[in-house]
Design a protein around this motif. Structure first.
Motif, mmCIF file in Angstrom:
data_model
loop_
_atom_site.group_PDB
_atom_site.id
_atom_site.type_symbol
_atom_site.label_atom_id
_atom_site.label_comp_id
_atom_site.label_asym_id
_atom_site.label_seq_id
_atom_site.Cartn_x
_atom_site.Cartn_y
_atom_site.Cartn_z
ATOM 1 N N GLY A 73 6.519 55.207 -10.063
ATOM 2 C CA GLY A 73 7.123 54.615 -8.874
ATOM 3 C C GLY A 73 7.814 53.298 -9.146
ATOM 4 O O GLY A 73 7.990 52.880 -10.282
ATOM 5 N N ARG A 74 8.213 52.658 -8.053
ATOM 6 C CA ARG A 74 8.935 51.393 -8.135
ATOM 7 C C ARG A 74 7.972 50.237 -7.896
ATOM 8 O O ARG A 74 7.164 50.281 -6.978
ATOM 9 C CB ARG A 74 10.035 51.374 -7.070
ATOM 10 N N GLN A 75 8.077 49.195 -8.700
ATOM 11 C CA GLN A 75 7.239 48.013 -8.530
ATOM 12 C C GLN A 75 8.089 46.907 -7.916
ATOM 13 O O GLN A 75 9.192 46.647 -8.367
ATOM 14 C CB GLN A 75 6.669 47.525 -9.871
ATOM 15 N N ASN A 76 7.565 46.276 -6.883
ATOM 16 C CA ASN A 76 8.263 45.168 -6.232
ATOM 17 C C ASN A 76 7.870 43.862 -6.900
ATOM 18 O O ASN A 76 7.097 43.077 -6.368
ATOM 19 C CB ASN A 76 7.911 45.127 -4.738
ATOM 20 N N ILE A 77 8.412 43.648 -8.090
ATOM 21 C CA ILE A 77 8.098 42.457 -8.875
ATOM 22 C C ILE A 77 9.365 42.044 -9.620
ATOM 23 O O ILE A 77 10.095 42.884 -10.144
ATOM 24 C CB ILE A 77 6.912 42.726 -9.834
ATOM 25 N N SER A 78 9.629 40.738 -9.628
ATOM 26 C CA SER A 78 10.841 40.238 -10.276
ATOM 27 C C SER A 78 10.703 40.284 -11.800
ATOM 28 O O SER A 78 9.606 40.429 -12.337
ATOM 29 C CB SER A 78 11.118 38.799 -9.831
ATOM 30 N N ILE A 79 11.819 40.130 -12.476
ATOM 31 C CA ILE A 79 11.811 40.141 -13.934
ATOM 32 C C ILE A 79 11.061 38.921 -14.468
ATOM 33 O O ILE A 79 10.372 39.007 -15.486
ATOM 34 C CB ILE A 79 13.243 40.234 -14.517
ATOM 35 N N LEU B 273 8.449 37.407 -13.040
ATOM 36 C CA LEU B 273 7.022 37.712 -12.938
ATOM 37 C C LEU B 273 6.613 38.761 -13.961
ATOM 38 O O LEU B 273 5.499 38.713 -14.493
ATOM 39 C CB LEU B 273 6.675 38.178 -11.526
ATOM 40 N N THR B 274 7.494 39.702 -14.248
ATOM 41 C CA THR B 274 7.206 40.705 -15.270
ATOM 42 C C THR B 274 7.004 40.043 -16.626
ATOM 43 O O THR B 274 6.080 40.377 -17.364
ATOM 44 C CB THR B 274 8.346 41.734 -15.359
ATOM 45 N N ILE B 275 7.862 39.073 -16.952
ATOM 46 C CA ILE B 275 7.735 38.352 -18.219
ATOM 47 C C ILE B 275 6.431 37.555 -18.248
ATOM 48 O O ILE B 275 5.702 37.583 -19.248
ATOM 49 C CB ILE B 275 8.944 37.423 -18.451
ATOM 50 N N LEU B 276 6.125 36.865 -17.158
ATOM 51 C CA LEU B 276 4.892 36.073 -17.115
ATOM 52 C C LEU B 276 3.654 36.951 -17.236
ATOM 53 O O LEU B 276 2.723 36.624 -17.974
ATOM 54 C CB LEU B 276 4.839 35.254 -15.825
ATOM 55 N N VAL B 277 3.645 38.076 -16.527
ATOM 56 C CA VAL B 277 2.522 39.012 -16.639
ATOM 57 C C VAL B 277 2.436 39.551 -18.062
ATOM 58 O O VAL B 277 1.354 39.680 -18.630
ATOM 59 C CB VAL B 277 2.661 40.165 -15.614
#
Length: 87
Positions: free
Chosen positions: A25-31, A33-37
């Motif tokens: 599915g689609r995740q509602n998270i910015s790039i 936040l993706t990098i930080l995670v």
């Protein structure tokens, strides 16, 4: 010092992107936040790999990579669900 920061960002981007690919599915998270995670997951995954004794192997550390991606997938899911509740 600068090369360590750049390396952390690149590794975080790769680990975070792999985690998003693993999740359905689609995740509602910015790039960002993706990098930080991804960066946090890489650190936690490396710590876990060291704790169970599989961090240093000959060649590519596949078990460590799987641990990092799994932690990042959990992180992306949690952050995505938290950001989804605010709307």
């Amino acid at each position: 010092m600068l090369s360590a920061i750049i390396s952390a960002i690149v590794i975080g981007l790769i680990i975070g992107a792999l985690a998003r690919l693993v999740l359905p599915g689609r995740q509602n998270i910015s790039i960002l936040l993706t990098i930080l995670v991804g960066i946090v997951a890489a650190v936690i995954g490396t710590f876990l790999a060291n704790a169970i004794g599989v961090a240093t192997t000959n060649g590519i550390d596949w078990i460590e990579l799987v641990l990092q991606v799994a932690v990042a997938a959990v992180g992306v899911t949690v952050v995505g669900s938290l950001s989804g509740r605010r709307r």
